[in-house]
Scaffold this active site. Structure first.
Site, PDB file in Angstrom:
ATOM      1  N   LYS A 220      -1.601  -7.404  10.894  1.00  0.00           N
ATOM      2  CA  LYS A 220      -0.415  -6.540  10.933  1.00  0.00           C
ATOM      3  C   LYS A 220       0.566  -6.998  12.009  1.00  0.00           C
ATOM      4  CE  LYS A 220      -2.413  -2.100   9.458  1.00  0.00           C
ATOM      5  NZ  LYS A 220      -2.573  -0.689   9.865  1.00  0.00           N
TER       6      LYS A 220
ATOM      7  N   GLU B 147      -7.029  -5.443  12.243  1.00  0.00           N
ATOM      8  CA  GLU B 147      -7.894  -4.277  12.105  1.00  0.00           C
ATOM      9  C   GLU B 147      -8.825  -4.492  10.918  1.00  0.00           C
ATOM     10  OE1 GLU B 147      -4.943  -0.657  13.602  1.00  0.00           O
ATOM     11  OE2 GLU B 147      -5.163  -1.057  11.465  1.00  0.00           O
TER      12      GLU B 147
ATOM     13  N   LEU C 269      -9.764  -1.009   5.372  1.00  0.00           N
ATOM     14  CA  LEU C 269     -10.472   0.062   4.675  1.00  0.00           C
ATOM     15  C   LEU C 269     -10.103  -0.001   3.199  1.00  0.00           C
ATOM     16  CD1 LEU C 269      -9.946   2.962   7.246  1.00  0.00           C
ATOM     17  CD2 LEU C 269     -11.771   1.266   7.143  1.00  0.00           C
TER      18      LEU C 269
ATOM     19  N   HIS D 177       3.477   1.015  -0.199  1.00  0.00           N
ATOM     20  CA  HIS D 177       3.440   1.661   1.121  1.00  0.00           C
ATOM     21  C   HIS D 177       4.577   2.663   1.323  1.00  0.00           C
ATOM     22  CE1 HIS D 177       0.264  -1.143   2.254  1.00  0.00           C
ATOM     23  NE2 HIS D 177       1.025  -2.119   1.825  1.00  0.00           N
TER      24      HIS D 177
ATOM     25  N   GLU E 244      -0.678   4.567  13.334  1.00  0.00           N
ATOM     26  CA  GLU E 244       0.598   4.473  14.032  1.00  0.00           C
ATOM     27  C   GLU E 244       1.156   5.864  14.282  1.00  0.00           C
ATOM     28  OE1 GLU E 244       3.389   2.318  11.676  1.00  0.00           O
ATOM     29  OE2 GLU E 244       3.539   3.857  10.130  1.00  0.00           O
TER      30      GLU E 244
ATOM     31  N   ARG F   8       9.735  10.620  15.358  1.00  0.00           N
ATOM     32  CA  ARG F   8      10.948  11.191  14.757  1.00  0.00           C
ATOM     33  C   ARG F   8      10.568  12.290  13.779  1.00  0.00           C
ATOM     34  NH1 ARG F   8      10.320   9.218   9.706  1.00  0.00           N
ATOM     35  NH2 ARG F   8       9.419   7.148   9.444  1.00  0.00           N
TER      36      ARG F   8
ATOM     37  N   ARG G 187       9.579  13.346  -4.004  1.00  0.00           N
ATOM     38  CA  ARG G 187      10.828  12.668  -3.651  1.00  0.00           C
ATOM     39  C   ARG G 187      11.543  12.262  -4.940  1.00  0.00           C
ATOM     40  NH1 ARG G 187       9.858   8.883   1.700  1.00  0.00           N
ATOM     41  NH2 ARG G 187       8.304  10.206   2.721  1.00  0.00           N
TER      42      ARG G 187
END
Length: 446
Positions: free
Chosen positions: A158, A200, A203, A235, A287, A291, A337
């Site tokens: 990443k 990482e 998964l 994502h 993460e 905001r 959305r």
């Protein structure tokens, strides 16, 4: 304290912030680009100022233009909304240095949490569970191979400064490792001007669960429940809901309290979201978003709190008037959305909305800036509305969402409403607890 705010964003979130300002008696100035000149939220603002040309790089991402807009209109604070400059530490620093208030955490906190390696170290220090991995910069050397052997394949490389689903590569075999590290570094440097990468454990079948927090500048902090955002494509979230299905409440309460401790240690002020992967009854931090989130609406529905008003109030220096014991979660809420895009191939569908009739009725909420005659610009994100349902149970929330989607009439452009209806009919979704790969696997099988 401030009584005039510049809204440095557009679309439905700009209108949402305007409404919160009016409820609190705060004057608002709407920044807009040339492409958004005729938008309703520009006309309804008490004051509006054009900050540049249609491309976001020359308007909504122009830090100097936004700062100048605040200064010439007399705004004492800037609300960045989400996207654009909302997590730009340099912009937040400029705002601070100009003697204005950035509605969000301090620039140093944004910078620290924006670097995924620094963020992970901070979470480990606070006892927040993290995905197993190497907390440091990874380079394409023999040392990297030894590190990853100790973690175990598969792994994910990443970008430390990444986001939005970019700068990530899954590696399942040793022979692919060095090339993956080098490619991710190159992509990260190009996309984020930061070639640092880390690793990482990957998964295979997790869910995406996030915890909402709210903190003031006096050390008071609460967590406001959790959301499931596992229905994603590339994502990017498509459907969100609260609370998550089949995630133990004791686990959420434990990790939520750890997130609160982390915020206090960071000196965090404002709204923030801790994002986790959930697998095998464990939460793993990935993460933090410093905001307001698009999906804050479902948290508002189950808590009865206006999160944007609270965000503004703590930015004005007010103390939180709620404690953890005051927060309760009632019912279930789902958000879809609504995007201006082809529901089959996902190509954007900008253009004139000839007719717009959103749904209504018990348990339905529509957050939008669109009306009949509105022209969807080709320059920005394709989201044009959020349809939110609420029910006493998840089943009732799903049924109300289905009814709302069927009532929603949009003519002149294509939308992803048919996709949402298809997802809600899937047995796996209706049973709950789908993984982050559910939508893409289902689309691939069609």
């Amino acid at each position: 304290m401030f009584d005039k705010l510049l809204i440095a964003n557009r679309g439905e979130i700009a209108l949402r912030i305007q409404r919160a300002c009016k409820a609190l008696g705060i004057g608002c100035v709407q920044a807009y680009s040339e492409a958004d000149t005729g938008a309703d939220y520009v006309r309804t603002a008490e004051q509006a100022i054009c900050v540049g040309a249609a491309p976001s790089s020359r308007s909504y991402l122009d830090k100097a233009a936004m700062l100048l807009a605040a200064e010439v209109t007399g705004a004492q604070a800037i609300h960045p909304g989400y996207g654009f400059l909302s997590e730009n530490a340099e912009f937040a620093r400029w705002v601070e240095e100009a003697g204005l208030i950035f509605v969000g955490p301090l620039s140093g906190v944004i910078r620290r949490m924006g670097d995924k390696i620094c963020a992970k170290r901070a979470m480990i220090e606070a006892g927040v569970p993290c995905v197993p991995g190497f907390v440091g910069e990874l380079t394409a050397t023999r040392d990297a191979l030894e590190i990853i052997r100790s973690i175990g394949f598969p792994v994910i490389i990443k970008a430390a400064g990444g986001g939005g689903g970019r700068g990530m590569r899954v590696v399942r075999e040793e022979k692919d490792l060095m090339a993956a590290i080098a490619a991710t570094q190159q992509e990260a440097e190009k996309a984020f001007a930061n070639g640092t990468v880390y690793v990482e454990r990957y998964l295979d079948n997790p869910r995406h669960v996030e915890i909402q927090i709210l903190a003031d500048k006096y050390g008071n902090c609460v967590w406001l429940g959790a959301r499931d955002c596992s229905v994603q494509r590339r994502h990017q979230k498509v459907i969100e809901e609260a609370p998550p299905v089949d995630v133990p409440q004791r686990l959420l309460a434990d990790v939520g309290s750890r997130c609160v401790a982390a915020c206090k240690a960071l000196g965090y002020v404002g709204l923030g979201t801790f994002e986790f992967l959930f697998e095998d009854n464990q939460l793993f931090f990935i993460e933090m978003n410093t905001r307001l989130q698009v999906e804050h609406t479902v948290t508002e529905m189950i808590t009865g709190l206006d999160l944007v008003q609270y965000q503004l109030r703590v930015a004005r220096g007010e103390r939180l008037d709620i404690e953890q014991k005051d927060i309760s979660f009632v019912g279930h809420s789902i958000e879809c959305r609504i995007n201006a895009e082809d529901p089959l191939d996902f190509r954007p569908s900008p253009g004139r909305v000839d007719f717009w009739q959103p749904p209504g009725g018990p348990g339905l909420r529509v957050d939008t800036h669109v009306s009949s005659g509105y022209v969807v610009p080709a320059f920005y994100d394709s989201m044009i509305a959020k349809l939110i349902s609420f029910g006493r149970t998840r089943e009732e929330a799903i049924a109300r969402m289905q009814g709302g989607l069927r009532q929603f009439v949009v003519e002149g452009i294509k939308t992803n409403i048919p996709l949402h209806l298809s997802i809600l009919e899937q047995d796996k979704f209706r049973k709950g607890a789908v993984s982050i790969h559910f939508l893409e696997k289902w689309l691939a099988s069609k």
